[in-house]
Design a protein around this motif. Sequence first.
Motif, PDB file in Angstrom:
ATOM      1  N   ASN A  51      -3.971  -4.038  10.493  1.00  0.00           N
ATOM      2  CA  ASN A  51      -2.780  -4.574  11.134  1.00  0.00           C
ATOM      3  C   ASN A  51      -1.570  -4.649  10.193  1.00  0.00           C
ATOM      4  N   GLN A  52      -1.630  -3.900   9.083  1.00  0.00           N
ATOM      5  CA  GLN A  52      -0.492  -3.799   8.174  1.00  0.00           C
ATOM      6  C   GLN A  52       0.301  -2.533   8.493  1.00  0.00           C
ATOM      7  N   GLN A  53       1.519  -2.451   7.932  1.00  0.00           N
ATOM      8  CA  GLN A  53       2.365  -1.301   8.191  1.00  0.00           C
ATOM      9  C   GLN A  53       1.727  -0.009   7.659  1.00  0.00           C
ATOM     10  N   ASN A  54       1.698   1.038   8.503  1.00  0.00           N
ATOM     11  CA  ASN A  54       1.292   2.356   8.034  1.00  0.00           C
ATOM     12  C   ASN A  54       2.325   2.887   7.053  1.00  0.00           C
ATOM     13  N   THR A  55       1.881   3.717   6.128  1.00  0.00           N
ATOM     14  CA  THR A  55       2.795   4.327   5.157  1.00  0.00           C
ATOM     15  C   THR A  55       3.279   5.697   5.615  1.00  0.00           C
ATOM     16  N   PHE A  56       2.660   6.246   6.659  1.00  0.00           N
ATOM     17  CA  PHE A  56       3.093   7.507   7.261  1.00  0.00           C
ATOM     18  C   PHE A  56       2.514   7.539   8.673  1.00  0.00           C
ATOM     19  N   GLU A  57       2.852   8.557   9.433  1.00  0.00           N
ATOM     20  CA  GLU A  57       2.350   8.678  10.795  1.00  0.00           C
ATOM     21  C   GLU A  57       0.820   8.699  10.783  1.00  0.00           C
ATOM     22  N   ASP A  58       0.192   7.702  11.427  1.00  0.00           N
ATOM     23  CA  ASP A  58      -1.266   7.593  11.512  1.00  0.00           C
ATOM     24  C   ASP A  58      -1.926   7.536  10.136  1.00  0.00           C
ATOM     25  N   TRP A  59      -1.249   6.908   9.174  1.00  0.00           N
ATOM     26  CA  TRP A  59      -1.817   6.850   7.813  1.00  0.00           C
ATOM     27  C   TRP A  59      -1.545   5.478   7.201  1.00  0.00           C
ATOM     28  N   CYS A  60      -2.622   4.766   6.883  1.00  0.00           N
ATOM     29  CA  CYS A  60      -2.539   3.490   6.173  1.00  0.00           C
ATOM     30  C   CYS A  60      -3.080   3.718   4.764  1.00  0.00           C
ATOM     31  N   LYS A  61      -2.235   3.559   3.770  1.00  0.00           N
ATOM     32  CA  LYS A  61      -2.630   3.846   2.394  1.00  0.00           C
ATOM     33  C   LYS A  61      -3.839   3.011   1.964  1.00  0.00           C
ATOM     34  N   ASP A  62      -3.826   1.721   2.259  1.00  0.00           N
ATOM     35  CA  ASP A  62      -4.910   0.845   1.812  1.00  0.00           C
ATOM     36  C   ASP A  62      -6.235   1.210   2.475  1.00  0.00           C
ATOM     37  N   CYS A  63      -6.208   1.402   3.782  1.00  0.00           N
ATOM     38  CA  CYS A  63      -7.459   1.694   4.493  1.00  0.00           C
ATOM     39  C   CYS A  63      -7.990   3.088   4.136  1.00  0.00           C
ATOM     40  N   CYS A  64      -7.086   4.058   4.050  1.00  0.00           N
ATOM     41  CA  CYS A  64      -7.535   5.419   3.709  1.00  0.00           C
ATOM     42  C   CYS A  64      -8.113   5.475   2.299  1.00  0.00           C
ATOM     43  N   SER A  65      -7.489   4.764   1.359  1.00  0.00           N
ATOM     44  CA  SER A  65      -7.991   4.782  -0.013  1.00  0.00           C
ATOM     45  C   SER A  65      -9.403   4.198  -0.083  1.00  0.00           C
ATOM     46  N   LYS A  66      -9.678   3.177   0.728  1.00  0.00           N
ATOM     47  CA  LYS A  66     -11.019   2.585   0.746  1.00  0.00           C
ATOM     48  C   LYS A  66     -12.050   3.579   1.281  1.00  0.00           C
ATOM     49  N   LYS A  67     -11.670   4.333   2.292  1.00  0.00           N
ATOM     50  CA  LYS A  67     -12.586   5.330   2.860  1.00  0.00           C
ATOM     51  C   LYS A  67     -12.885   6.426   1.835  1.00  0.00           C
ATOM     52  N   PHE A  68     -11.869   6.834   1.102  1.00  0.00           N
ATOM     53  CA  PHE A  68     -12.090   7.833   0.049  1.00  0.00           C
ATOM     54  C   PHE A  68     -13.006   7.260  -1.033  1.00  0.00           C
ATOM     55  N   GLN A  69     -12.727   6.015  -1.426  1.00  0.00           N
ATOM     56  CA  GLN A  69     -13.495   5.390  -2.502  1.00  0.00           C
ATOM     57  C   GLN A  69     -14.973   5.262  -2.140  1.00  0.00           C
ATOM     58  N   GLN A  70     -15.248   4.973  -0.898  1.00  0.00           N
ATOM     59  CA  GLN A  70     -16.639   4.855  -0.457  1.00  0.00           C
ATOM     60  C   GLN A  70     -17.387   6.186  -0.549  1.00  0.00           C
ATOM     61  N   ASN A  71     -16.642   7.281  -0.631  1.00  0.00           N
ATOM     62  CA  ASN A  71     -17.255   8.611  -0.678  1.00  0.00           C
ATOM     63  C   ASN A  71     -17.293   9.202  -2.083  1.00  0.00           C
ATOM     64  N   PHE A  72     -16.810   8.473  -3.087  1.00  0.00           N
ATOM     65  CA  PHE A  72     -16.740   9.016  -4.450  1.00  0.00           C
ATOM     66  C   PHE A  72     -18.107   9.467  -4.963  1.00  0.00           C
ATOM     67  N   GLY A  73     -19.171   8.763  -4.566  1.00  0.00           N
ATOM     68  CA  GLY A  73     -20.498   9.100  -5.072  1.00  0.00           C
ATOM     69  C   GLY A  73     -21.120  10.318  -4.420  1.00  0.00           C
ATOM     70  N   ASN A  74     -20.445  10.894  -3.421  1.00  0.00           N
ATOM     71  CA  ASN A  74     -21.024  12.020  -2.679  1.00  0.00           C
ATOM     72  C   ASN A  74     -20.518  13.382  -3.118  1.00  0.00           C
ATOM     73  N   TRP A  75     -19.674  13.409  -4.144  1.00  0.00           N
ATOM     74  CA  TRP A  75     -19.182  14.700  -4.624  1.00  0.00           C
ATOM     75  C   TRP A  75     -18.849  14.604  -6.106  1.00  0.00           C
ATOM     76  N   THR A  76     -18.804  15.726  -6.775  1.00  0.00           N
ATOM     77  CA  THR A  76     -18.335  15.790  -8.157  1.00  0.00           C
ATOM     78  C   THR A  76     -17.979  17.227  -8.494  1.00  0.00           C
ATOM     79  N   SER A  77     -16.966  17.377  -9.315  1.00  0.00           N
ATOM     80  CA  SER A  77     -16.585  18.699  -9.834  1.00  0.00           C
ATOM     81  C   SER A  77     -17.384  19.030 -11.089  1.00  0.00           C
ATOM     82  N   GLU A  78     -18.136  18.036 -11.569  1.00  0.00           N
ATOM     83  CA  GLU A  78     -18.877  18.123 -12.829  1.00  0.00           C
ATOM     84  C   GLU A  78     -17.943  18.212 -14.029  1.00  0.00           C
TER      85      GLU A  78
END
Length: 478
Positions: free
Chosen positions: A51-78
């Motif tokens: 319920n906070q202001q989006n930073t772009f159309e259909d994009w919330c910086k805080d919520c999107c960053s959390k979703k990315f962070q939750q996936n950090f353990g599922n990939w690596t460039s080595e």
Amino acid sequence: MDKENDKDIVVNEINILNSEVSDNLINEDFDLEIYKQHVLSQEYGLCIECNQQNTFEDWCKDCCSKKFQQNFGNWTSENAYIDKFIQESQLNASDSFELLEWIPYNKLRNIQFLAQGGFSTIFKAIRLDGWINKWDYEKHDWDRIIEELGEQDYEDSINPKTKNPLKINEKYGLPVVLKSLNDSSNINDNFLNEWKLHLQCQYRAALYGSVLAPLMGITQDPDTFNYMIVMMKMESSLRSNLLISKYNPNDKFNNLLLISAQLEAIHKLNLVHGDLHNGNILCNGFNSVNISDLGLCRPVNQPHINNNIYGVLPYMAPEVLRGKPYTKAADIYSFGMIMWEMTSGIPVFHNVPHDLNLSLNICRGIRPEIIEGMMPEYVELMKRCWDNDPEKRPTAEELEQFFFEWDRKYPTEENKEKRISIPENEPEITYHPKTYYKSRKIDYSAKINEILQSETLADCIITEEEAAAQEFSDYEEN
């Protein structure tokens, strides 16, 4: 989302960031600063989750960053440096243009050689999983921009030179460009500098309602172990569109407005692009241009790399050719050359060798011939850009203001039926065999200075002789 229209959607988003100003804002008193404030204060509604202001159309910086962070353990460039770089981009992205992903090489198809750059090799390819657009709250996954593949894609797959050919059951993907970084198998933090600067400039450019050429992520060639930047595939470079601008002259005002806005964003960070020319400006249609290739971008007045000078000679400012530090004014000189090209329809100095003699002539003040019919105010601004004295050149901010006004006064013709096509009888551009439009090392600054200094000395001697002769003549007359 309609698969066939996905690419059009992302191109349209770029165009909106690039140039759209809502009609109700345009009036006789409207100016660029008002528009910038409008962009900065733009609201995109509230996030469905927090319920906070989006930073772009259909994009919330805080919520999107959390979703990315939750996936950090599922990939690596080595590679720890690359992992950290990508993760930081995902945590800090205010929109999809500012983030990167690790893209497994097996997600790429139809990899084909496209061009050899000054410092890298360029390939084209298809990215199967597409480009992140926004979070899909119903599917609890990323909504991705993707399109239905065509017959040509399957024909390319049977080319023996194609790597990772497209499979018959693979129906969707997105055209991309891969920029292979030479000798990058042991990449480190410094090697990533170009892309860090690109993302910084991307964020700043968004504040001015524009975007640089969008990056998507990083992959690695399993054969060479070189890392590759994955970028959105644009239709062409500005070099390929010069004739279109010549026959649709109002295009140049909008295009140069966008370029100056992006250049201003770079300069506001106290950086210089360092290699601005028509091959490093990419196009998607006639009203979308994006600066790319920040390989020579660096802080203002930072010494040349290993004291070597790099660039494309016709666009290099005289003071740079003479070995002086690269400044913002040197970028403006390059901009002036692009101004000339967008009226002439041909690359600057295309008919002479790109050699020591051209360098000397540039330093002596030789410039392209003014095209008949050029708008006088345009000519005056162009001449200011390529003045031999860097102090007399305008700033990127001044340029943006000029082109903002001209773009309003001379709007681009967007009706495709009314636009003028390049005539079939248009003569083909004949290049001198010793032209070179790729960045390379220019290693004759010392020779240039030696010759120019000797010319100056000779002029002084001649002047003294003339003065003595005049004095003798005056004496005889008296």
